[in-house]
Design a protein around this motif. Structure first.
Motif, PDB file in Angstrom:
ATOM      1  N   ARG A 250      -0.402  -1.287   3.228  1.00  0.00           N
ATOM      2  CA  ARG A 250       1.082  -1.822   3.212  1.00  0.00           C
ATOM      3  C   ARG A 250       1.158  -2.335   1.822  1.00  0.00           C
ATOM      4  O   ARG A 250       2.219  -2.134   1.031  1.00  0.00           O
ATOM      5  N   VAL A 251       0.423  -3.264   1.183  1.00  0.00           N
ATOM      6  CA  VAL A 251       0.640  -3.879  -0.112  1.00  0.00           C
ATOM      7  C   VAL A 251       0.491  -2.826  -1.264  1.00  0.00           C
ATOM      8  O   VAL A 251       1.514  -2.582  -2.170  1.00  0.00           O
ATOM      9  N   ILE A 252      -0.526  -1.764  -1.054  1.00  0.00           N
ATOM     10  CA  ILE A 252      -0.676  -0.732  -2.047  1.00  0.00           C
ATOM     11  C   ILE A 252       0.748   0.104  -2.104  1.00  0.00           C
ATOM     12  O   ILE A 252       1.267   0.460  -3.130  1.00  0.00           O
ATOM     13  N   THR A 253       0.977   0.559  -0.877  1.00  0.00           N
ATOM     14  CA  THR A 253       2.002   1.368  -0.804  1.00  0.00           C
ATOM     15  C   THR A 253       3.541   0.955  -1.308  1.00  0.00           C
ATOM     16  O   THR A 253       4.086   1.703  -1.950  1.00  0.00           O
ATOM     17  N   LYS A 254       3.636  -0.524  -1.061  1.00  0.00           N
ATOM     18  CA  LYS A 254       4.710  -0.979  -1.574  1.00  0.00           C
ATOM     19  C   LYS A 254       4.675  -1.197  -2.960  1.00  0.00           C
ATOM     20  O   LYS A 254       5.755  -1.142  -3.489  1.00  0.00           O
ATOM     21  N   ALA A 255       3.586  -1.608  -3.643  1.00  0.00           N
ATOM     22  CA  ALA A 255       3.539  -1.490  -4.920  1.00  0.00           C
ATOM     23  C   ALA A 255       3.814  -0.083  -5.865  1.00  0.00           C
ATOM     24  O   ALA A 255       4.491  -0.112  -6.770  1.00  0.00           O
ATOM     25  N   LEU A 256       3.350   0.820  -5.277  1.00  0.00           N
ATOM     26  CA  LEU A 256       3.586   2.233  -5.646  1.00  0.00           C
ATOM     27  C   LEU A 256       4.896   2.599  -5.441  1.00  0.00           C
ATOM     28  O   LEU A 256       5.283   3.813  -6.209  1.00  0.00           O
ATOM     29  N   ASP A 257       5.674   2.153  -4.406  1.00  0.00           N
ATOM     30  CA  ASP A 257       7.253   2.829  -4.352  1.00  0.00           C
ATOM     31  C   ASP A 257       8.164   2.039  -4.975  1.00  0.00           C
ATOM     32  O   ASP A 257       9.430   2.421  -4.842  1.00  0.00           O
ATOM     33  N   VAL A 258       7.806   1.314  -6.000  1.00  0.00           N
ATOM     34  CA  VAL A 258       8.858   0.559  -6.601  1.00  0.00           C
ATOM     35  C   VAL A 258       9.344   1.379  -7.447  1.00  0.00           C
ATOM     36  O   VAL A 258       8.590   1.947  -8.319  1.00  0.00           O
TER      37      VAL A 258
END
Length: 69
Positions: free
Chosen positions: A59-67
């Motif tokens: 979730r953290v990595i996905t959220k960081a990449l979707d910025v």
């Protein structure tokens, strides 16, 4: 006793030097440190590969990449 003193003094000195020699201590300390590091690594690996932590990291990595900028 004074006759034995010159004979016993060098022997006592050698014995004292032999008893305070700690040559093998470093090997034992390295062994204990290595075992502790491996145990810590195993626990950390078990924690990181658990489903809850893996999902949180995803979730953290996905959220960081979707910025969006």
């Amino acid at each position: 006793m004074q006759i034995l003193l010159p004979i016993l003094a060098p022997a006592a000195r050698r014995m004292w030097l032999r008893l305070r020699d700690e040559t093998g201590m470093t090997t034992a300390e390295y062994a204990v440190g290595t075992v502790a590091a491996v145990a810590f690594g195993a626990v950390l690996f078990k924690i990181v590969t658990s489903p809850g932590v893996a999902a949180a990291l995803t979730r953290v990595i996905t959220k960081a990449l979707d910025v969006s900028f």
